[in-house]
Design a protein around this motif. Structure first.
Motif, mmCIF file in Angstrom:
data_model
loop_
_atom_site.group_PDB
_atom_site.id
_atom_site.type_symbol
_atom_site.label_atom_id
_atom_site.label_comp_id
_atom_site.label_asym_id
_atom_site.label_seq_id
_atom_site.Cartn_x
_atom_site.Cartn_y
_atom_site.Cartn_z
ATOM 1 N N ALA A 19 14.672 29.779 76.772
ATOM 2 C CA ALA A 19 15.905 29.765 75.977
ATOM 3 C C ALA A 19 15.958 30.860 74.904
ATOM 4 O O ALA A 19 16.949 31.599 74.833
ATOM 5 C CB ALA A 19 16.107 28.389 75.356
ATOM 6 N N PRO A 20 14.931 31.025 74.036
ATOM 7 C CA PRO A 20 15.028 32.072 73.019
ATOM 8 C C PRO A 20 15.128 33.470 73.605
ATOM 9 O O PRO A 20 15.751 34.353 73.007
ATOM 10 C CB PRO A 20 13.730 31.891 72.215
ATOM 11 C CG PRO A 20 13.287 30.499 72.487
ATOM 12 C CD PRO A 20 13.698 30.222 73.895
ATOM 13 N N ALA A 23 18.701 34.310 74.477
ATOM 14 C CA ALA A 23 19.549 34.569 73.317
ATOM 15 C C ALA A 23 19.415 35.991 72.790
ATOM 16 O O ALA A 23 20.238 36.428 71.983
ATOM 17 C CB ALA A 23 19.206 33.584 72.195
ATOM 18 N N GLU A 24 18.411 36.712 73.222
ATOM 19 C CA GLU A 24 18.134 38.027 72.662
ATOM 20 C C GLU A 24 19.103 39.096 73.126
ATOM 21 O O GLU A 24 19.200 40.148 72.505
ATOM 22 C CB GLU A 24 16.695 38.442 72.995
ATOM 23 C CG GLU A 24 15.648 37.610 72.284
ATOM 24 C CD GLU A 24 14.237 37.952 72.723
ATOM 25 O OE1 GLU A 24 14.098 38.816 73.642
ATOM 26 O OE2 GLU A 24 13.277 37.391 72.173
ATOM 27 N N GLU A 197 17.674 24.601 69.015
ATOM 28 C CA GLU A 197 17.731 25.628 67.983
ATOM 29 C C GLU A 197 18.399 26.895 68.505
ATOM 30 O O GLU A 197 19.137 27.567 67.776
ATOM 31 C CB GLU A 197 16.316 25.944 67.488
ATOM 32 C CG GLU A 197 15.589 24.743 66.880
ATOM 33 C CD GLU A 197 16.355 24.146 65.723
ATOM 34 O OE1 GLU A 197 16.886 24.915 64.900
ATOM 35 O OE2 GLU A 197 16.452 22.907 65.643
ATOM 36 N N THR A 198 18.141 27.239 69.752
ATOM 37 C CA THR A 198 18.735 28.437 70.333
ATOM 38 C C THR A 198 20.242 28.299 70.453
ATOM 39 O O THR A 198 20.999 29.234 70.126
ATOM 40 C CB THR A 198 18.125 28.720 71.723
ATOM 41 O OG1 THR A 198 16.721 28.944 71.582
ATOM 42 C CG2 THR A 198 18.762 29.954 72.345
ATOM 43 N N TYR A 201 21.907 28.648 67.119
ATOM 44 C CA TYR A 201 21.984 30.063 66.751
ATOM 45 C C TYR A 201 23.084 30.772 67.533
ATOM 46 O O TYR A 201 23.852 31.573 66.985
ATOM 47 C CB TYR A 201 20.628 30.727 66.998
ATOM 48 C CG TYR A 201 20.661 32.237 66.976
ATOM 49 C CD1 TYR A 201 20.799 32.930 65.783
ATOM 50 C CD2 TYR A 201 20.551 32.969 68.159
ATOM 51 C CE1 TYR A 201 20.842 34.322 65.762
ATOM 52 C CE2 TYR A 201 20.583 34.351 68.153
ATOM 53 C CZ TYR A 201 20.723 35.020 66.952
ATOM 54 O OH TYR A 201 20.759 36.393 66.939
#
Length: 296
Positions: A19-20, A23-24, A197-198, A201
């Motif tokens: 997931a993170p 998001a990048e 959390e991702t 954001y």
């Protein structure tokens, strides 16, 4: 029961790791929606897997327990009793966490709605705490914006335009539902906390991009986000869907770069994971049904 019943729990770890990284790069909108859908599927699959494991404890209860010593019956062995017990406890804790999460959100929304009566979709609260937040509406009603006088004094006229555009984007795209869905998924399965959390954001990034497009000035948007974030450091006033929430430094840095272009290819991995959740939980369910038939 075979390893299929455990795979949804392992695949949730893969989703949390992935997931993170999703998001990048690329547009935040498709990523937020895609991750939310897959997180819900992951939570449902892992919860059902835990339920199936916990239900195997039924063979230790009468009348099934009496059949263990039957000379002519060979009932299939489910899972070790300790595994079933741990699964049952995990299921119970997940339910408790979900109830706590739901209550927290209901209380927060009620407090925000009680701040004042909206006029033209806006409430200006005479609070010194800098805060701007989108307040979701009740079923069948549109939400509204809540802005404090502390926030209005902090920003100039152009920065206020950014704030209003940012919060309107939250309402227009119903970001509250995405955040609530991933929060519920993480409550049921704590392995999904990084996904929660991702997504939190990503919806902020999504609203930032909408605000930058509305005012046609990425630098001004970055300035407003930075100022709102600095004003709330240590104040405890950051809201889930407010311009001052969600990894402000990364958001400001993203706004100093060109607007992202959609890259749906990055959702191929999560989509395959979604298929993996469906396949493994289906296989586990078939095995569980066969087990129940043998017991009965």
């Amino acid at each position: 029961m075979t390893v299929a019943v455990y795979l949804p729990l392992l695949l949730a770890l893969v989703l949390a790791w992935l997931a993170p990284r999703i998001a990048e790069r690329g547009g935040p909108g498709p990523a937020a929606r895609g991750l939310t859908a897959i997180a819900v599927a992951a939570a449902a699959s892992s919860t059902w897997s835990l339920a199936m494991l916990a239900l195997t404890m039924l063979d230790d209860l009468p009348p099934l327990a009496a059949l263990d010593d039957h000379p002519t019956l060979e009932l299939p062995e489910p899972v070790p009793g300790l595994v079933a017990l741990v699964a049952g406890l995990a299921l119970l804790l997940g339910g408790v966490r979900l109830l706590i999460e739901l209550r927290r959100r209901l209380v927060t929304h009620r407090q925000l709605r009680e701040a004042g009566t909206a006029k033209d979709g806006l409430v200006v609260a005479d609070w010194s705490t800098p805060l701007a937040v989108a307040v979701p509406g009740r079923p069948g009603r549109a939400g509204h914006l809540l802005v404090t006088t502390g926030m209005l004094r902090l920003l100039d006229a152009d920065e206020r335009r950014v704030v209003f555009a940012h919060e309107q984007a939250h309402l227009a795209h119903r970001h509250g539902r995405l955040v609530a869905a991933t929060a519920a998924a993480a409550a049921l399965n704590p392995l999904l906390v990084p996904v929660r959390e991702t997504v939190a954001y990503l919806v902020e990034r999504w609203a930032d991009e909408d605000a930058a497009a509305a005012v046609d000035d990425r630098d001004l948007t970055a300035q407003a986000v930075a100022r709102a974030a600095l004003a709330t450091v240590g104040s405890g006033s950051a809201a889930t869907l407010g311009i001052n929430g969600g990894a402000a430094l990364q958001r400001v840095r993203a706004l100093t770069e060109p607007a992202p272009t959609p890259r749906r290819r990055r959702l191929i991995g999560p989509a395959l994971l979604g298929g993996g959740f469906l396949t493994t939980v289906t296989a586990a369910t078939v095995e569980f049904v066969a087990l129940v038939r043998a017991w009965l």
